[in-house]
Scaffold this motif. Structure first.
Motif, short mmCIF file in Angstrom:
data_model
loop_
_atom_site.label_atom_id
_atom_site.label_comp_id
_atom_site.label_asym_id
_atom_site.label_seq_id
_atom_site.Cartn_x
_atom_site.Cartn_y
_atom_site.Cartn_z
N THR A 9 110.85 34.16 43.14
CA THR A 9 110.60 35.39 43.89
C THR A 9 111.63 36.47 43.60
N ASN A 10 112.86 36.06 43.28
CA ASN A 10 113.85 37.10 42.97
C ASN A 10 113.49 37.84 41.67
N ASP A 15 104.40 36.59 52.73
CA ASP A 15 104.77 36.90 54.12
C ASP A 15 106.05 37.74 54.19
N SER A 16 107.04 37.34 53.43
CA SER A 16 108.34 38.03 53.52
C SER A 16 108.44 39.24 52.59
N ASN A 17 107.48 39.44 51.70
CA ASN A 17 107.57 40.54 50.74
C ASN A 17 106.42 41.53 50.83
N ILE A 48 106.06 45.58 48.99
CA ILE A 48 104.98 46.03 48.09
C ILE A 48 104.24 47.20 48.73
N PHE A 49 103.96 47.08 50.02
CA PHE A 49 103.23 48.14 50.71
C PHE A 49 104.00 49.45 50.67
N LEU A 53 97.30 41.38 53.78
CA LEU A 53 98.15 41.27 54.97
C LEU A 53 98.21 39.81 55.42
N PRO A 54 99.40 39.22 55.48
CA PRO A 54 99.52 37.80 55.81
C PRO A 54 98.89 37.42 57.15
#
Length: 144
Positions: free
Chosen positions: A43-44, A95-97, A101-102, A20-21
């Motif tokens: 990231t893409n 942070d943004s992804n 994933i979760f 978790l960020p």
């Protein structure tokens, strides 16, 4: 056997809490390690891999549910999902992804748990039915 799914889900939640960020539990990656490993994948591409993996995992779990196969594959899912956390972390995009994933991991591991739970429930039902048949046969033969 049915508790394997719960253990897998609990371990995933623990890994997610570390990743978790806002928790700040992960250290920064030293510059020399980054130089040794090289540039992070875009990231893409990581996101495309996550979507393909999630879809494939769900299809495989649903096929095992349909076939009545009682094998648990959650441990490998834990490894793959942890790797996605690591890839996004290394790419400095966790942070943004994180929630993607979760959500994918929780869905996959919940369905895996349901699969094992339903398999165990069905086998218990069959075993109880078999026991009732044996009891009826025993009662019939003891009357003679």
């Amino acid at each position: 056997m049915s508790q394997r799914g719960l253990w897998g889900l609990a371990i995933f939640l623990g890994i997610s809490m570390v990743a978790l960020p806002q928790a700040g539990a992960l250290p920064t990656i030293p510059r020399n390690v980054r130089e040794m490993l090289g540039a992070a994948p875009p990231t893409n591409l990581i996101s495309i891999a996550l979507v393909v993996y999630s879809f494939s995992a769900l299809v495989l779990i649903l096929s095992r549910i349909g076939s009545g196969n009682g094998s648990y594959r959650g441990w490998s899912h834990l490894g793959y999902l942890t790797a996605f956390y690591a890839f996004y972390y290394y790419a400095e995009a966790l942070d943004s992804n994180f929630w993607a994933i979760f959500a994918a991991g929780f869905t996959i591991l919940s369905l895996e748990h349901y699969h094992i739970w339903a398999f165990c429930r069905e086998n218990i039902r069959k075993e109880k039915e078999h026991m009732k048949q044996l009891e009826r046969k025993e009662a019939f033969f003891s009357q003679e």
